[in-house]
Write an enzyme that holds these catalytic residues in place. Sequence first.
Site, PDB file in Angstrom:
ATOM      1  N   ALA A   1       0.745   5.088  -2.315  1.00 44.33           N
ATOM      2  CA  ALA A   1       0.594   5.393  -3.738  1.00 44.33           C
ATOM      3  C   ALA A   1       1.820   5.043  -4.574  1.00 44.33           C
ATOM      4  O   ALA A   1       1.692   4.379  -5.615  1.00 44.33           O
ATOM      5  CB  ALA A   1       0.222   6.870  -3.899  1.00 44.33           C
TER       6      ALA A   1
ATOM      7  N   ASP B   1      -2.121  10.754  -2.011  1.00 45.00           N
ATOM      8  CA  ASP B   1      -2.409   9.736  -3.015  1.00 45.00           C
ATOM      9  C   ASP B   1      -2.733  10.359  -4.371  1.00 45.00           C
ATOM     10  O   ASP B   1      -2.606   9.700  -5.397  1.00 45.00           O
ATOM     11  CB  ASP B   1      -3.576   8.859  -2.556  1.00 45.00           C
ATOM     12  CG  ASP B   1      -3.150   7.926  -1.446  1.00 45.00           C
ATOM     13  OD1 ASP B   1      -2.820   6.767  -1.748  1.00 45.00           O
ATOM     14  OD2 ASP B   1      -3.124   8.346  -0.274  1.00 45.00           O
TER      15      ASP B   1
ATOM     16  N   ARG C   1       0.852  -1.174   0.000  1.00 40.95           N
ATOM     17  CA  ARG C   1       0.000   0.000   0.000  1.00 40.95           C
ATOM     18  C   ARG C   1       0.894   1.231   0.000  1.00 40.95           C
ATOM     19  O   ARG C   1       2.107   1.131   0.136  1.00 40.95           O
ATOM     20  CB  ARG C   1      -1.006   0.016   1.165  1.00 40.95           C
ATOM     21  CG  ARG C   1      -0.671  -0.777   2.374  1.00 40.95           C
ATOM     22  CD  ARG C   1       0.390  -0.188   3.248  1.00 40.95           C
ATOM     23  NE  ARG C   1       0.172   1.223   3.493  1.00 40.95           N
ATOM     24  CZ  ARG C   1       1.124   2.105   3.662  1.00 40.95           C
ATOM     25  NH1 ARG C   1       2.392   1.746   3.610  1.00 40.95           N
ATOM     26  NH2 ARG C   1       0.850   3.365   3.893  1.00 40.95           N
TER      27      ARG C   1
ATOM     28  N   ASN D   1      -5.830  12.220   0.388  1.00 41.87           N
ATOM     29  CA  ASN D   1      -4.965  11.389   1.229  1.00 41.87           C
ATOM     30  C   ASN D   1      -5.847  10.551   2.144  1.00 41.87           C
ATOM     31  O   ASN D   1      -7.078  10.636   2.105  1.00 41.87           O
ATOM     32  CB  ASN D   1      -3.993  12.273   2.031  1.00 41.87           C
ATOM     33  CG  ASN D   1      -2.856  11.467   2.645  1.00 41.87           C
ATOM     34  OD1 ASN D   1      -2.222  10.666   1.978  1.00 41.87           O
ATOM     35  ND2 ASN D   1      -2.608  11.678   3.932  1.00 41.87           N
TER      36      ASN D   1
END
Length: 359
Positions: A55, A241, A53, A251
Site C-alpha cells: 500500500a 492496505d 506492490r 489486508n
Amino acid sequence: MKPRDPTERSLVVTQNGWSVSVLDQRQLPWRVERAELTSAVMAAQAIREMWVRGAPLIGATGAYGLCLALREDPSDASLERNLALLLATRPTAVNLRWALERVRAGAKPYAGAERVAAAYRCAAAICDEDVRSNRAIGQYGLDLIRCAAEPGRTVNVLTHCNAGALATVDLGTALAPIYQAQELGIPVHVWVDETRPRNQGALLTAYELRRAGVEHTVITDNAGGFLMQCGEVDLCLVGADRVTRNGDVCNKIGTYLKALAARDNEVPFYVAFPFSTFDASLESGRDITIEERDPDEVTSISGQTPAGEIATVMLTCSPAVNPAFDITPARLVSAYITDRGVIREIDALPRTLRESAPV
C-alpha cells in the site's frame, strides 16, 4: 534495519531529475532489476501488474505517476484524467487515493512549470514521510516484541504477505519492529506465510529477511494455525492496505484466517500501518471494495528453472476466483502499531490518527 542508501530504495527519482526508477518485484528473488517509469501510463502499468506492490509503495508510485503526467501536460484536464487513470489501477489500498489527492491539492494552485515542480515536491515529501513513519512503527512495535522476549528464548513471530522495505519506500511496516529487535540483539525467528497465489511471503519477505540476516522459515499458508496450537508462535504481526473507522483491517487474503487462529490460541495479533492507511471516510470493512485479480494467478505458478529462467506452469484447468484481500474484524486485533504509537482501544483510533494527520 537502517534505511537503505536512497539510490537503493524501492522507488527513487533518477539522475535526470524527473523519471522514476522502481525495483521490479516480479523478478525477485531470482534477479534484482529496476524499471524506469517515464509516463503516467507506465506508472499505472507498474501498479496494476505489480511491478510494485504494498500500500505505501503503491501510493508513492501513483504520486510520481501524476508528476510524470503533469510534466507532459500540466493542464487541469490532464491532472484529473491521469489521476483517474492511476486511481483505477488497484481499488483496495487507500494509500493510492490519499497520495494522488495530496499531489492534486499541492499542485492545483499553480500553473505550468510551477505546477510540475509543486507536484514533484509533494511526491518527494510523501516518500520522505514514509521512511520516517516506518522508522516510528519499528520503534513502537519493538516494545511489543520486548514484552514477548524471555531470557534464553527466541521470539517467534508469524507474518503474512510482505510488509517490509519492498512494500514501502524503505524499512517497511510489519517487518520494521523485527529489524529493530534484531539490531538490539533480541533473538527473533519469523514464520513466513508463503501467501498464495502470488507468494509474496515466500518470494519477497523471505528475500528481505535473508538479506537482513533474520532467522526465518517459510511455511504453507495453512500451517500457521497448527503452529499456534503447538505453542510455536508468540505473536502475529501483519501490515494493512486499509483500516476503517471502526478498526476493521483490510489486508492480503488469508489474514482473517490467521487472526481467527490467533484468537482461538490466545496469540496476540498486531497490525502495523502508517496514518495514510487509515480511511476515516469508511465506517467498517463492509464498505471496502475488494480487488478481484486474474484467476490465472491461482491456476498457475511461476518459478525459476534449473537453467535460471523464470517460467510459469499450470496447476489446474478448473475455474478459479481470486479475491486479493479480506477483512479482519476489529474484535480480532490485539493492537494497532502506528507511526503515532500503539493503539489498543478502538475508540482512540480515529482521534489519534485524525489529529496526527499532516496538513
